[in-house]
Design a protein around this motif. Structure first.
Motif, PDB file in Angstrom:
ATOM      1  N   PHE A 143      -7.337   5.847  -2.117  1.00 21.29           N
ATOM      2  CA  PHE A 143      -6.410   6.955  -1.919  1.00 21.29           C
ATOM      3  C   PHE A 143      -6.765   7.757  -0.670  1.00 21.29           C
ATOM      4  CE2 PHE A 143      -4.603  11.166  -2.749  1.00 21.29           C
ATOM      5  CZ  PHE A 143      -3.321  10.837  -3.167  1.00 21.29           C
ATOM      6  N   LYS A 144      -8.062   8.004  -0.459  1.00 12.48           N
ATOM      7  CA  LYS A 144      -8.487   8.800   0.684  1.00 12.48           C
ATOM      8  C   LYS A 144      -8.244   8.066   1.996  1.00 12.48           C
ATOM      9  CE  LYS A 144     -12.195  11.776   2.325  1.00 12.48           C
ATOM     10  NZ  LYS A 144     -13.538  12.343   2.049  1.00 12.48           N
ATOM     11  N   LYS A 145      -8.362   6.733   1.976  1.00 15.30           N
ATOM     12  CA  LYS A 145      -8.142   5.930   3.179  1.00 15.30           C
ATOM     13  C   LYS A 145      -6.742   6.152   3.748  1.00 15.30           C
ATOM     14  CE  LYS A 145      -7.895   1.125   4.776  1.00 15.30           C
ATOM     15  NZ  LYS A 145      -8.062  -0.305   4.391  1.00 15.30           N
ATOM     16  N   PHE A 146      -5.753   6.317   2.862  1.00 14.28           N
ATOM     17  CA  PHE A 146      -4.359   6.428   3.315  1.00 14.28           C
ATOM     18  C   PHE A 146      -3.845   7.869   3.375  1.00 14.28           C
ATOM     19  CE2 PHE A 146      -4.744   2.124   1.661  1.00 14.28           C
ATOM     20  CZ  PHE A 146      -4.204   1.395   2.703  1.00 14.28           C
ATOM     21  N   THR A 147      -4.575   8.804   2.761  1.00 13.10           N
ATOM     22  CA  THR A 147      -4.078  10.180   2.713  1.00 13.10           C
ATOM     23  C   THR A 147      -5.047  11.199   3.310  1.00 13.10           C
ATOM     24  OG1 THR A 147      -5.024  10.615   0.514  1.00 13.10           O
ATOM     25  CG2 THR A 147      -2.797   9.649   0.595  1.00 13.10           C
ATOM     26  N   ASN A 148      -6.280  10.757   3.618  1.00  9.87           N
ATOM     27  CA  ASN A 148      -7.330  11.662   4.122  1.00  9.87           C
ATOM     28  C   ASN A 148      -7.679  12.762   3.138  1.00  9.87           C
ATOM     29  OD1 ASN A 148      -7.687  10.372   6.684  1.00  9.87           O
ATOM     30  ND2 ASN A 148      -5.767  11.311   7.361  1.00  9.87           N
ATOM     31  N   THR A 149      -7.448  12.514   1.869  1.00 11.80           N
ATOM     32  CA  THR A 149      -7.825  13.465   0.825  1.00 11.80           C
ATOM     33  C   THR A 149      -8.092  12.688  -0.459  1.00 11.80           C
ATOM     34  OG1 THR A 149      -7.139  15.478  -0.344  1.00 11.80           O
ATOM     35  CG2 THR A 149      -5.436  13.841   0.069  1.00 11.80           C
ATOM     36  N   PHE A 192      -3.450   1.650 -12.706  1.00  7.94           N
ATOM     37  CA  PHE A 192      -3.075   0.941 -11.487  1.00  7.94           C
ATOM     38  C   PHE A 192      -4.001  -0.242 -11.183  1.00  7.94           C
ATOM     39  CE2 PHE A 192      -0.261   4.373 -11.039  1.00  7.94           C
ATOM     40  CZ  PHE A 192       0.615   4.130  -9.984  1.00  7.94           C
ATOM     41  N   GLY A 193      -4.899  -0.541 -12.104  1.00  5.84           N
ATOM     42  CA  GLY A 193      -5.699  -1.756 -11.987  1.00  5.84           C
ATOM     43  C   GLY A 193      -6.933  -1.663 -11.128  1.00  5.84           C
ATOM     44  N   PHE A 194      -7.385  -0.436 -10.792  1.00  3.27           N
ATOM     45  CA  PHE A 194      -8.621  -0.298 -10.012  1.00  3.27           C
ATOM     46  C   PHE A 194      -9.826  -0.505 -10.937  1.00  3.27           C
ATOM     47  CE2 PHE A 194      -5.520   1.851  -7.420  1.00  3.27           C
ATOM     48  CZ  PHE A 194      -5.891   1.526  -6.127  1.00  3.27           C
ATOM     49  N   SER A 195     -10.896  -1.096 -10.381  1.00  5.41           N
ATOM     50  CA  SER A 195     -12.053  -1.433 -11.207  1.00  5.41           C
ATOM     51  C   SER A 195     -12.819  -0.203 -11.677  1.00  5.41           C
ATOM     52  CB  SER A 195     -12.988  -2.367 -10.428  1.00  5.41           C
ATOM     53  OG  SER A 195     -13.409  -1.755  -9.208  1.00  5.41           O
ATOM     54  N   ASP A 196     -12.849   0.844 -10.852  1.00  4.82           N
ATOM     55  CA  ASP A 196     -13.542   2.078 -11.247  1.00  4.82           C
ATOM     56  C   ASP A 196     -13.014   3.240 -10.399  1.00  4.82           C
ATOM     57  OD1 ASP A 196     -15.279   2.475  -8.799  1.00  4.82           O
ATOM     58  OD2 ASP A 196     -15.968   0.494  -9.452  1.00  4.82           O
ATOM     59  N   PRO A 197     -13.261   4.484 -10.825  1.00  9.98           N
ATOM     60  CA  PRO A 197     -12.737   5.665 -10.115  1.00  9.98           C
ATOM     61  C   PRO A 197     -13.185   5.771  -8.667  1.00  9.98           C
ATOM     62  CG  PRO A 197     -13.418   6.266 -12.326  1.00  9.98           C
ATOM     63  CD  PRO A 197     -13.870   4.845 -12.124  1.00  9.98           C
ATOM     64  N   SER A 198     -14.393   5.284  -8.339  1.00 11.38           N
ATOM     65  CA  SER A 198     -14.868   5.400  -6.953  1.00 11.38           C
ATOM     66  C   SER A 198     -14.014   4.544  -6.025  1.00 11.38           C
ATOM     67  CB  SER A 198     -16.342   5.013  -6.855  1.00 11.38           C
ATOM     68  OG  SER A 198     -16.531   3.664  -7.256  1.00 11.38           O
ATOM     69  N   ASN A 199     -13.642   3.331  -6.466  1.00  7.83           N
ATOM     70  CA  ASN A 199     -12.755   2.474  -5.658  1.00  7.83           C
ATOM     71  C   ASN A 199     -11.370   3.103  -5.510  1.00  7.83           C
ATOM     72  OD1 ASN A 199     -14.593   0.428  -5.114  1.00  7.83           O
ATOM     73  ND2 ASN A 199     -14.104  -0.702  -6.983  1.00  7.83           N
ATOM     74  N   PHE A 200     -10.906   3.686  -6.585  1.00  4.54           N
ATOM     75  CA  PHE A 200      -9.608   4.366  -6.575  1.00  4.54           C
ATOM     76  C   PHE A 200      -9.626   5.523  -5.581  1.00  4.54           C
ATOM     77  CE2 PHE A 200      -7.018   7.835  -8.559  1.00  4.54           C
ATOM     78  CZ  PHE A 200      -5.760   7.294  -8.289  1.00  4.54           C
ATOM     79  N   ASN A 201     -10.694   6.320  -5.615  1.00  6.33           N
ATOM     80  CA  ASN A 201     -10.803   7.466  -4.710  1.00  6.33           C
ATOM     81  C   ASN A 201     -10.848   7.020  -3.249  1.00  6.33           C
ATOM     82  OD1 ASN A 201     -10.801   9.278  -6.802  1.00  6.33           O
ATOM     83  ND2 ASN A 201     -13.031   9.488  -6.895  1.00  6.33           N
ATOM     84  N   ARG A 202     -11.623   5.949  -2.980  1.00  6.50           N
ATOM     85  CA  ARG A 202     -11.723   5.445  -1.608  1.00  6.50           C
ATOM     86  C   ARG A 202     -10.366   4.948  -1.105  1.00  6.50           C
ATOM     87  NH1 ARG A 202     -16.881   3.559  -3.195  1.00  6.50           N
ATOM     88  NH2 ARG A 202     -16.013   1.549  -3.830  1.00  6.50           N
ATOM     89  N   HIS A 261       0.824  -1.212   0.000  1.00  9.16           N
ATOM     90  CA  HIS A 261       0.000   0.000   0.000  1.00  9.16           C
ATOM     91  C   HIS A 261       0.859   1.263   0.000  1.00  9.16           C
ATOM     92  CE1 HIS A 261      -3.723  -2.275   1.740  1.00  9.16           C
ATOM     93  NE2 HIS A 261      -3.613  -2.404   0.444  1.00  9.16           N
ATOM     94  N   HIS A 262       1.922   1.274   0.800  1.00  7.04           N
ATOM     95  CA  HIS A 262       2.822   2.424   0.817  1.00  7.04           C
ATOM     96  C   HIS A 262       3.410   2.669  -0.569  1.00  7.04           C
ATOM     97  CE1 HIS A 262       3.546   3.903   5.000  1.00  7.04           C
ATOM     98  NE2 HIS A 262       2.905   2.786   5.297  1.00  7.04           N
ATOM     99  N   LYS A 263       3.811   1.600  -1.229  1.00  5.46           N
ATOM    100  CA  LYS A 263       4.381   1.730  -2.569  1.00  5.46           C
ATOM    101  C   LYS A 263       3.344   2.277  -3.541  1.00  5.46           C
ATOM    102  CE  LYS A 263       7.173   1.316  -6.024  1.00  5.46           C
ATOM    103  NZ  LYS A 263       8.264   2.306  -6.197  1.00  5.46           N
ATOM    104  N   LEU A 264       2.129   1.750  -3.499  1.00  5.55           N
ATOM    105  CA  LEU A 264       1.074   2.209  -4.408  1.00  5.55           C
ATOM    106  C   LEU A 264       0.754   3.682  -4.201  1.00  5.55           C
ATOM    107  CD1 LEU A 264      -1.385  -0.834  -4.312  1.00  5.55           C
ATOM    108  CD2 LEU A 264      -0.077  -0.035  -6.280  1.00  5.55           C
ATOM    109  N   ILE A 265       0.576   4.092  -2.947  1.00 10.26           N
ATOM    110  CA  ILE A 265       0.248   5.483  -2.667  1.00 10.26           C
ATOM    111  C   ILE A 265       1.375   6.402  -3.131  1.00 10.26           C
ATOM    112  CG2 ILE A 265      -0.077   7.181  -0.819  1.00 10.26           C
ATOM    113  CD1 ILE A 265      -2.579   5.568  -1.446  1.00 10.26           C
TER     114      ILE A 265
END
Length: 288
Positions: free
Chosen positions: A273-279, A261-271, A237-241
């Motif tokens: 990214f926000k989980k680890f960065t709070n933005t 980066f292989g995410f199924s859709d933008p909403s999953n990608f946003n969730r 996760h650290h590497k991906l972020i």
């Protein structure tokens, strides 16, 4: 919203001294271009910076490093960086391609054995005592003198000096941050670090790496926590972020990055990214 300008990439000049030599050294205060570049940029090679004088800030992948005497900064290929100088910086920069060491030691994991390169959970810099910094300067002076009169066997002598310096720095780093300093334990951990750098886009689960390494997930998590303080999944996760942030600095949309980066859709990608960065990716980009 205006697009983010493309980040400059500086590449190594292997034939600067005539025949190919994959390492170079310079005084920070005399080198131009990337060394004190105040714009966002990245290098395609490894660099170690030794600060003797000066003040300001060095930003490395969002981490703000205070510039002060007796500071050593480690950078790995691809990291995004810039300088904000307050008082003139003096010191040394030592930079090299990985093959300068890999070809000699016949060990593709060689640079992953040191704690300070490709670091996930500890700082990319350290401040050391005057005596320790002086020991580093002695080796740098020897390297510098060899560059003043290059000979046919100079690459061997320079390589041996660099090897000494890397080992000494690893000992200092382990002492400063109380981490494991042994460079020859659990080769599977070094293999994992190497594979993660190469395959993070295609393999983002612990199971994928345990198959490649032929080890159990429990064993991989154990050695990752022992050596890095993070679980194997946390390292992924650290590497991906880290890589997503670098892509957001480039002129790419969040949607492009999402599918790359292989995410199924933008909403999953946003969730994610926000989980680890709070933005969100969009909010992060607006801050750039």
């Amino acid at each position: 919203m205006a697009s983010v300008p493309k980040i400059k990439t500086y590449h190594f000049l292997p034939c600067k001294y005539g025949s190919e030599l994959l390492l170079d050294i310079g005084r920070v205060e005399t080198l131009k271009n990337y060394v004190l570049d105040s714009t966002l940029h990245q290098l395609s090679f490894y660099e170690i910076i030794f600060i003797q004088e000066g003040s300001g800030t060095f930003v490395l992948d969002e981490n703000k490093i205070s510039i002060q005497p007796q500071t050593v900064i480690f950078t790995s290929p691809g990291q995004i960086r810039c300088w904000d100088i307050e008082q003139e910086v003096k010191g040394y920069t030592l930079f090299f391609e990985k093959d300068f060491l890999h070809l000699f030691f016949s060990d593709e994991l060689f640079l992953y054995r040191f704690q300070y390169f490709h670091q996930y959970s500890h700082p990319a810099e350290m401040q050391i005592c005057e005596a320790s910094f002086g020991k580093c300067l002695e080796l740098l002076h020897e390297i510098e003198r060899e560059f003043e009169q290059i000979q046919n066997d100079s690459n061997h002598l320079i390589r041996s000096l660099l090897y000494q310096l890397l080992i000494i720095l690893n000992r200092y780093y382990a002492c400063v941050y109380n981490v494991q300093r042994d460079t020859y334990i659990h080769s599977d951990f070094y293999r994992f670090r190497s594979l993660l750098e190469q395959r993070f886009l295609e393999d983002q689960t612990v199971e994928a790496y345990t198959k490649l390494l032929n080890v159990s997930s429990g064993f991989l998590n154990k050695i990752c926590r022992q050596f890095s303080g993070l679980s194997a999944q946390q390292m992924i996760h650290h590497k991906l972020i880290s890589e997503i942030k670098r892509q957001l600095h480039q002129n790419k949309s969040a949607k492009e990055i999402c599918y790359e980066f292989g995410f199924s859709d933008p909403s999953n990608f946003n969730r994610f990214f926000k989980k680890f960065t709070n933005t969100t990716p969009q909010q992060y980009r607006r801050k750039i």
